[in-house]
Design an enzyme around this catalytic site. Structure first.
Site, mmCIF file in Angstrom:
data_model
loop_
_atom_site.group_PDB
_atom_site.id
_atom_site.type_symbol
_atom_site.label_atom_id
_atom_site.label_comp_id
_atom_site.label_asym_id
_atom_site.label_seq_id
_atom_site.Cartn_x
_atom_site.Cartn_y
_atom_site.Cartn_z
ATOM 1 N N GLU A 1 -10.309 3.858 4.060
ATOM 2 C CA GLU A 1 -9.560 4.689 3.119
ATOM 3 C C GLU A 1 -9.957 4.266 1.708
ATOM 4 O O GLU A 1 -9.803 3.096 1.343
ATOM 5 C CB GLU A 1 -8.043 4.535 3.320
ATOM 6 C CG GLU A 1 -7.566 5.130 4.650
ATOM 7 C CD GLU A 1 -6.042 5.118 4.829
ATOM 8 O OE1 GLU A 1 -5.368 4.351 4.109
ATOM 9 O OE2 GLU A 1 -5.559 5.871 5.689
ATOM 10 N N THR B 1 -4.835 6.561 -0.012
ATOM 11 C CA THR B 1 -6.114 7.268 0.032
ATOM 12 C C THR B 1 -6.176 8.311 -1.081
ATOM 13 O O THR B 1 -5.309 9.173 -1.168
ATOM 14 C CB THR B 1 -6.266 7.958 1.405
ATOM 15 O OG1 THR B 1 -5.964 6.992 2.411
ATOM 16 C CG2 THR B 1 -7.663 8.479 1.606
ATOM 17 N N HIS C 1 -4.063 14.051 1.023
ATOM 18 C CA HIS C 1 -4.273 13.176 2.184
ATOM 19 C C HIS C 1 -3.182 13.422 3.229
ATOM 20 O O HIS C 1 -3.481 13.637 4.414
ATOM 21 C CB HIS C 1 -4.262 11.714 1.724
ATOM 22 C CG HIS C 1 -4.342 10.701 2.829
ATOM 23 N ND1 HIS C 1 -5.456 10.560 3.631
ATOM 24 C CD2 HIS C 1 -3.439 9.780 3.266
ATOM 25 C CE1 HIS C 1 -5.227 9.585 4.519
ATOM 26 N NE2 HIS C 1 -4.022 9.103 4.321
ATOM 27 N N THR D 1 -8.636 -6.010 4.320
ATOM 28 C CA THR D 1 -8.626 -5.049 3.206
ATOM 29 C C THR D 1 -9.638 -5.551 2.194
ATOM 30 O O THR D 1 -9.639 -6.733 1.852
ATOM 31 C CB THR D 1 -7.224 -4.994 2.559
ATOM 32 O OG1 THR D 1 -6.269 -4.631 3.550
ATOM 33 C CG2 THR D 1 -7.179 -3.993 1.412
ATOM 34 N N GLU E 1 -9.794 12.548 7.658
ATOM 35 C CA GLU E 1 -9.732 13.854 6.997
ATOM 36 C C GLU E 1 -11.062 14.586 7.155
ATOM 37 O O GLU E 1 -11.092 15.770 7.492
ATOM 38 C CB GLU E 1 -9.430 13.677 5.510
ATOM 39 C CG GLU E 1 -8.014 13.279 5.211
ATOM 40 C CD GLU E 1 -7.808 13.121 3.710
ATOM 41 O OE1 GLU E 1 -7.979 14.106 2.975
ATOM 42 O OE2 GLU E 1 -7.493 12.001 3.275
ATOM 43 N N ASP F 1 0.850 -1.186 0.000
ATOM 44 C CA ASP F 1 0.000 0.000 0.000
ATOM 45 C C ASP F 1 0.887 1.238 0.000
ATOM 46 O O ASP F 1 1.705 1.421 0.898
ATOM 47 C CB ASP F 1 -0.901 -0.012 1.249
ATOM 48 C CG ASP F 1 -2.010 1.021 1.150
ATOM 49 O OD1 ASP F 1 -2.329 1.446 0.018
ATOM 50 O OD2 ASP F 1 -2.562 1.392 2.199
ATOM 51 N N GLN G 1 -3.242 2.069 15.070
ATOM 52 C CA GLN G 1 -2.228 2.519 14.100
ATOM 53 C C GLN G 1 -1.302 3.570 14.716
ATOM 54 O O GLN G 1 -0.076 3.465 14.620
ATOM 55 C CB GLN G 1 -2.934 3.098 12.861
ATOM 56 C CG GLN G 1 -1.995 3.626 11.792
ATOM 57 C CD GLN G 1 -2.738 4.360 10.675
ATOM 58 O OE1 GLN G 1 -3.961 4.267 10.542
ATOM 59 N NE2 GLN G 1 -2.017 5.118 9.870
ATOM 60 N N LYS H 1 -3.675 -1.915 10.171
ATOM 61 C CA LYS H 1 -4.094 -2.005 8.767
ATOM 62 C C LYS H 1 -4.259 -3.449 8.295
ATOM 63 O O LYS H 1 -4.599 -3.666 7.141
ATOM 64 C CB LYS H 1 -3.035 -1.348 7.876
ATOM 65 C CG LYS H 1 -2.760 0.113 8.163
ATOM 66 C CD LYS H 1 -3.680 0.995 7.384
ATOM 67 C CE LYS H 1 -3.217 2.449 7.416
ATOM 68 N NZ LYS H 1 -4.062 3.270 6.553
ATOM 69 N N ARG I 1 -7.416 3.560 13.613
ATOM 70 C CA ARG I 1 -6.539 4.716 13.849
ATOM 71 C C ARG I 1 -5.860 4.685 15.220
ATOM 72 O O ARG I 1 -4.697 5.069 15.333
ATOM 73 C CB ARG I 1 -7.331 6.019 13.693
ATOM 74 C CG ARG I 1 -7.943 6.233 12.314
ATOM 75 C CD ARG I 1 -6.891 6.314 11.234
ATOM 76 N NE ARG I 1 -7.496 6.656 9.937
ATOM 77 C CZ ARG I 1 -6.876 6.471 8.780
ATOM 78 N NH1 ARG I 1 -5.659 5.946 8.734
ATOM 79 N NH2 ARG I 1 -7.474 6.798 7.662
ATOM 80 N N GLU J 1 -9.317 3.795 -1.900
ATOM 81 C CA GLU J 1 -8.083 3.673 -2.690
ATOM 82 C C GLU J 1 -8.353 3.009 -4.042
ATOM 83 O O GLU J 1 -9.410 2.424 -4.265
ATOM 84 C CB GLU J 1 -7.026 2.855 -1.914
ATOM 85 C CG GLU J 1 -6.731 3.445 -0.534
ATOM 86 C CD GLU J 1 -5.424 2.987 0.078
ATOM 87 O OE1 GLU J 1 -4.587 2.392 -0.640
ATOM 88 O OE2 GLU J 1 -5.246 3.236 1.291
ATOM 89 N N ASP K 1 -8.851 0.361 2.281
ATOM 90 C CA ASP K 1 -7.814 0.067 3.279
ATOM 91 C C ASP K 1 -8.386 0.421 4.660
ATOM 92 O O ASP K 1 -8.110 1.490 5.203
ATOM 93 C CB ASP K 1 -6.565 0.900 2.961
ATOM 94 C CG ASP K 1 -5.467 0.727 3.990
ATOM 95 O OD1 ASP K 1 -5.441 -0.328 4.658
ATOM 96 O OD2 ASP K 1 -4.639 1.642 4.130
HETATM 97 MN MN MN Z 1 -3.933 3.242 2.883
#
Ligand code: MN
Length: 436
Positions: free
Chosen positions: A206, A366, A147, A263, A380, A140, A247, A259, A244, A208, A240
């Site tokens: 996210e 993202t 982003h 997915t 975001e 990724d 992470q 993560k 948070r 993607e 994805d």
């Molecule tokens: Mn990502």
């Protein structure tokens, strides 16, 4: 780079009526590959056409292919598409031309193929989709400066402008659209600064875009930027899912368990050739940015390395579902906002000598753009956890709650061509597993 040919002709229509609907993702100009199962059956390769799947093994059995197209159809008919992805781009191209001829209204084999329709075509509604490839490795990248800017509180670290930054993702937990997303458990920062172990409180998505690698390169032999497109088989949508709190607590070396819990990808792989009409210039860098290093620089890539794909994410909460409300669109963006092209990501990936293999998955990061509606993850949109987003029916969301569904869609459009889509990339959040 794939060129325009008769398979992109906007005048071409199919004898499969649903493929001619203006809003279908799968007109005859698309012809993406995927792996499906009939009820009670084994995984096998197929091609999406309207609301049907062309069964490649059945079509081979009926003797509908010959030469290069037959070889490619055999490579695509098994339980995963890796053998097709490993072939020269010309092989998939020969198969695409033949499929287009078989399925087009007024084509040379319309009568024959039409008379076999019952055997050749499976209603999508009666099929289950599987992963299109055995994904040996999943990488990724993080290639949207918009982003990075919002996630980083207004700054982008210089390294993001020097090279496509990425991390090695987890291939084993990639699933196709529809798989339930269990909220992960993990270590995160408690209120008193102590580490606690528990369910992720800040679950995010996210939006993607991803490429499946085609032909491999040998270990120690980089992929030159001028050849990188020929090593990309095709494209899918990707979510994805991101935990948070886990992470940001763990991220000393890069994303890991925040993560890796799941997915989601869309099940159909839209080929490089199908995307030929939707090529566009690469992202135009601000003048002050560092120059593109030579091993990632190509005039063709600057001119044509971008892809014009409109991307959207929608959210549907459990309450919205119970009321019968439609999903609420919360992101509208475009792949053109990505700072590096997918060819640059692949060339960079292999630049140190790493071998890329057929079926490897490479995601863009993202896909955020400059506009407010182009904030392509919750972190975001909620301004780093400070402003919840509003939903219909008086609900709001800072982060994803159990029962929430995120639905990602993509569509490539250009005047003078028939627009194509990617199918669904959906997932619903389930409660964390109770654990002692
Ligand atoms: Mn990502």
């Amino acid at each position: 780079m794939a060129e325009l040919n008769e398979t992109h002709d906007p005048g071409r229509r199919s004898w499969v009526a649903s493929a001619n609907a203006s809003d279908t993702d799968f007109p005859i100009q698309n012809l993406p590959f995927g792996v499906f199962r009939r009820a009670g059956g084994e995984p096998q390769g197929g091609v999406a056409i309207g609301d049907r799947i062309l069964d490649l093994a059945a079509a081979l059995h009926e003797g509908l292919f010959e030469g290069d197209a037959a070889a490619a159809a055999r490579a695509a008919a098994g339980d995963r598409l890796n053998p097709l992805m490993a072939l020269e781009p010309a092989a998939a191209s020969a198969l695409r031309r033949r499929l287009s001829d078989l399925l087009r209204a007024g084509g040379p084999d319309e009568a024959r193929a039409g008379s076999l329709a019952e055997r050749l075509l499976v209603p999508m509604a009666e099929a289950t989709m599987e992963l299109p490839a055995r994904i040996g490795d999943y990488t990724d990248f993080s290639c949207s400066t918009h982003h990075m800017m919002r996630m980083g509180g207004g700054t982008v670290r210089p390294v993001f402008l020097h090279l496509p930054v990425g991390y090695h993702g987890r291939a084993s937990s990639v699933r196709v659209s529809g798989a339930e997303v269990t909220r992960p458990l993990g270590q995160l920062a408690g209120k008193d600064g102590q580490a606690i172990f528990g369910p992720e409180p800040q679950l995010d998505f996210e939006l993607e875009f991803a490429a499946f690698v085609g032909r491999s390169n040998a270990l120690g032999q980089p992929i030159p930027i001028g050849q990188a497109e020929d090593h990309i088989f095709g494209y899918s949508l990707l979510n994805d899912w991101s935990a948070r709190a886990i992470q940001f607590f763990e991220m000393a070396l890069g994303p890991f368990l925040g993560k890796s819990f799941l997915t989601t990808i869309s099940p159909w792989v839209v080929t490089q050739e199908a995307m030929a009409p939707f090529r566009t210039a690469a992202f135009v860098r601000p003048e002050a940015d560092p120059p593109i290093p030579a091993y990632l620089r190509s005039e063709a890539d600057r001119r044509q390395g971008g892809l014009d794909v409109r991307l959207e994410a929608s959210l549907r909460t459990g309450a919205m579902r119970r009321r019968g409300d439609p999903p609420q669109r919360i992101v509208a963006t475009n792949f053109r906002h990505i700072y590096w092209t997918l060819a640059q990501m692949l060339a960079h990936h292999a630049s140190g000598g790493c071998d890329m293999r057929p079926g490897d998955l490479v995601a863009s990061g993202t896909v955020s753009g400059p506009e407010d509606e182009a904030k392509a993850c919750l972190m975001e949109a909620n301004e780093r956890g400070t402003r919840a987003i509003s939903l219909p029916g008086g609900e709001s969301r800072m982060w994803l709650e159990d029962g929430d569904e995120v639905l990602i869609r993509g569509r490539a459009e250009r005047d003078g061509f028939v627009s194509i889509g990617f199918g669904p990339c959906d997932g619903r959040v389930a409660a964390a597993e109770a654990r002692a």
